[in-house]
Scaffold this motif. Sequence first.
Motif, mmCIF file in Angstrom:
data_model
loop_
_atom_site.group_PDB
_atom_site.id
_atom_site.type_symbol
_atom_site.label_atom_id
_atom_site.label_comp_id
_atom_site.label_asym_id
_atom_site.label_seq_id
_atom_site.Cartn_x
_atom_site.Cartn_y
_atom_site.Cartn_z
ATOM 1 N N PRO A 109 0.819 -1.221 0.000
ATOM 2 C CA PRO A 109 0.000 0.000 0.000
ATOM 3 C C PRO A 109 0.848 1.264 0.000
ATOM 4 N N LYS A 110 2.000 1.197 0.701
ATOM 5 C CA LYS A 110 2.923 2.330 0.745
ATOM 6 C C LYS A 110 4.352 1.798 0.594
ATOM 7 N N PRO A 111 5.266 2.613 0.075
ATOM 8 C CA PRO A 111 6.656 2.148 -0.038
ATOM 9 C C PRO A 111 7.231 1.766 1.320
ATOM 10 N N GLU A 112 8.046 0.740 1.329
ATOM 11 C CA GLU A 112 8.728 0.319 2.553
ATOM 12 C C GLU A 112 9.625 1.460 3.037
ATOM 13 N N PRO A 113 9.523 1.863 4.312
ATOM 14 C CA PRO A 113 10.306 3.022 4.770
ATOM 15 C C PRO A 113 11.795 2.746 4.924
ATOM 16 N N HIS A 114 12.221 1.494 4.826
ATOM 17 C CA HIS A 114 13.637 1.188 4.973
ATOM 18 C C HIS A 114 14.027 0.131 3.940
ATOM 19 N N GLY A 115 15.279 -0.323 3.973
ATOM 20 C CA GLY A 115 15.736 -1.320 3.006
ATOM 21 C C GLY A 115 15.711 -0.739 1.598
ATOM 22 N N THR A 116 15.089 -1.442 0.661
ATOM 23 C CA THR A 116 15.037 -0.963 -0.733
ATOM 24 C C THR A 116 14.057 0.193 -0.900
ATOM 25 N N ARG A 117 13.169 0.382 0.081
ATOM 26 C CA ARG A 117 12.144 1.424 0.064
ATOM 27 C C ARG A 117 11.270 1.337 -1.185
ATOM 28 N N GLN B 51 7.863 0.068 -3.366
ATOM 29 C CA GLN B 51 6.437 -0.207 -3.211
ATOM 30 C C GLN B 51 6.049 -1.465 -3.984
ATOM 31 N N ILE B 52 6.853 -1.804 -5.008
ATOM 32 C CA ILE B 52 6.632 -3.016 -5.789
ATOM 33 C C ILE B 52 7.821 -3.931 -5.569
ATOM 34 N N GLU B 53 7.584 -5.077 -4.948
ATOM 35 C CA GLU B 53 8.649 -6.024 -4.650
ATOM 36 C C GLU B 53 8.731 -7.082 -5.767
ATOM 37 N N GLY B 54 9.958 -7.513 -6.049
ATOM 38 C CA GLY B 54 10.184 -8.520 -7.081
ATOM 39 C C GLY B 54 11.035 -7.941 -8.202
ATOM 40 N N THR B 55 11.460 -8.809 -9.104
ATOM 41 C CA THR B 55 12.279 -8.367 -10.236
ATOM 42 C C THR B 55 11.364 -8.166 -11.437
ATOM 43 N N GLY B 56 10.671 -7.047 -11.438
ATOM 44 C CA GLY B 56 9.684 -6.781 -12.470
ATOM 45 C C GLY B 56 10.297 -6.418 -13.805
ATOM 46 N N ASP B 57 9.512 -6.646 -14.854
ATOM 47 C CA ASP B 57 9.911 -6.311 -16.222
ATOM 48 C C ASP B 57 8.855 -5.362 -16.790
ATOM 49 N N LYS B 58 9.205 -4.072 -16.945
ATOM 50 C CA LYS B 58 8.235 -3.080 -17.381
ATOM 51 C C LYS B 58 7.901 -3.183 -18.863
ATOM 52 N N THR B 59 8.594 -4.054 -19.579
ATOM 53 C CA THR B 59 8.246 -4.268 -20.989
ATOM 54 C C THR B 59 7.118 -5.283 -21.139
ATOM 55 N N LYS B 60 6.768 -5.967 -20.035
ATOM 56 C CA LYS B 60 5.723 -6.983 -20.086
ATOM 57 C C LYS B 60 4.463 -6.472 -19.369
#
Length: 771
Positions: free
Chosen positions: A88-96, A98-107
Amino acid sequence: MLRSQAILRNSAETPLVDFHGRPMPWIYYQWATSLTHEGATLAADCLLHRLQQFESTQIASYGMTGIPLVTSVLVQGEGRYSGLCLRPKPEPHGTRRQIEGTGDKTKPVVLIDDCICSGASLHKAFTILETEGYRVEGALCVAEFPWQGGMDWARALGYRVEALFNVWTDLEAPESNPPAGHRRISPEWDTSYRIADGLPPAAVARHVIQHFFATGAAPLPPFRFDREYNASGGVIVSLRNCSTDRRLARDGFYHLVPGDADMGRDVVLATLLAVRSAKLDASSYDMDHVKIGVTLFEDHEEITPTKLDYARYGILVRSKVHPWKSSGALPNTQFFNSEIEQLHHACRTNARISSTEPYSLYRHTVTKSVENGQDWPPYGVSQQENSLADIPPFGDALVQRVREAISAFCACEPISGAPLPENLLQQTIYGAAVSLYHHGKLVGCWTSAQGTLDTMLIDAAEKAWKDERYAESKSALSLSSLEEMAVLVSVFVGRERLGPITQEQASQRLRLGRDTLLAYQGKQSAIMLSFIPCQYDWSKQKMAQSVLAKSSLSDPPDGWIFYNTRCWLAHAGQVGPLDFGYLVRNSGAMPNIESDIRLLSDYLRDKIGDDGLPAYVYYPVFNTETAKGTAARIILALDAMISAGRLLNAPELCEAGINGLAFCCDHISERSSPLTLNIPEMECGIAADVMLVSALYRAQAEDILHRPQVKGLVARLGTIFHADGAITWQKPGQRIGADHDLFPGAALYMAVQNRVQNERRFRFKMNTDSV
């Protein structure tokens, strides 16, 4: 498995509540299956089978319930799919992120979820993905709740949204179907006691409460009341505090089948429902401080929305999908005072019918029985079509009495003429006010609340004439000026007293132009007559604020009083009633439409500036204007002037409108990359582009339409019509921010004008060729 395990019912061990903390009979509970081996395997099999119809190989979850489903699909998908998890909101620490995973924006991405109802989570998820640059193909869920709106808006924007099961027809979820009407309550009847005949409904309700408090049982209803009543449509009983008018309880029921009604039984049962909803008992509340009102509904007439009449009829709405979802709204209530607000209150607030859910609409007249000797707030009853207060001679009598009183004061003589009859208005009168104007300027105003209507009017007239606050304005007035003065008489015919609520809470209940507002604190008080905020273009909040400021009262004061107010204005030899602060026109004569069009179009033309564009908005009360605003509104005004010019055969109006459109076309440029309207200091956008082209077609402005910039703009607007039926400037998979309300209609209208224009050109060419 879902039928037996995913429908979780309310119980003492597992109490269920909704977002507002109210009990729920059941919920759809995906966790009971998705966190088991068999349930996860079966869900993945079904989801994978349906995912074959999608292009996407990238799936995502939003929130927790979708995570087990996505994981199961990834495990059983044999490497075809990759996954994302949305926060719902970006993680406030670590990678910060909001979308976790190795996404591919071409798909493209498909969202996987347990169920879709209103689509609120769906909307948030799509927004997150598109904001990050992903293209969303759509969504796939296990169960859908149809008619809740979620599937509808998403599909309308071109997203592909699918569900494995319908929660009602496939999963056989239980309908939240409480017993209808009088069957909501099954009391213990005291067969040894029957209420006496000949009482009004409100008195019967009091006997019911007294007997129930004493015995715990319901008395038998009377065989007849004090007169004939029509309650075939239902009964509601209200309890209010005698001294403050605060509502303690209100409950009852409707009858859609008149044969279900039994007025005696219904008054008894509705009273018990009201007592139960208020949680009253003999030890916790003194019934001597409670007054009772019984609202009676006549037969329900099924109607279309065009037959709504907020002043005369209450309404009832009933879902065609879930008949147990039904509720109504009374006429002449506080908080709102129009048909569309009444319909919205019944549908959305009370019955909770979704925006896409089909429903039946009914109307009914409403009457009320109030205990003898008790006053009641003047809301929630049908206004008679020809009530005495709306008959012109009544206003004439009031104004004449005021003029007689002022003439007598000026001449130091007794008041001539007979006093007004005490029953002239067959309602309780709580006060009267007289406001005097000379050539539009207020020269006196006073309110009186002591005695009969006649004595109140005379007192208010005398003190308004002697009002020292306006001594300078009326220094030149004399008795001969009396006939030149406009007289405005206000009569308070209803009252509601409220305790120490804030000005914000008080303003929510106001009806501008109909309610006079009084606030008091200790011995100090301040009053504002109903029509005043309409004269000054005030909001409800401004009126409440001004009342407090008038006598420097604190917020909240000790209390507020609302007076339902009727007003009559004597001006230029005529007397007429006010409604919402303005003089009511005689509806008997047909209006001169062409003169009104001329008046309005000249008004627009008079507000045209040096650039050829009319002002964005003009405030006549303060004689100020705002030059700049949204370009679409300006173009609409220019289009209207051209249409008016043609109708009235007024070339000057057509010329003014076309000159304004030409100025707009001079400001078509490549603001970023595509051609678009770009008028300095104005809010432009694709909606303005559409309205500009549409107006040019309607104006048949061939020379302007052949400009290169305009041709380029027209070509660009052709791209907003998509093969999937969506009308938007956004690309497929990135449409969550699209305007799917007004814009598609405006674009369709532009397309129609284009078709009409092309047909004109074709006919002109054919005629030319034949010559």
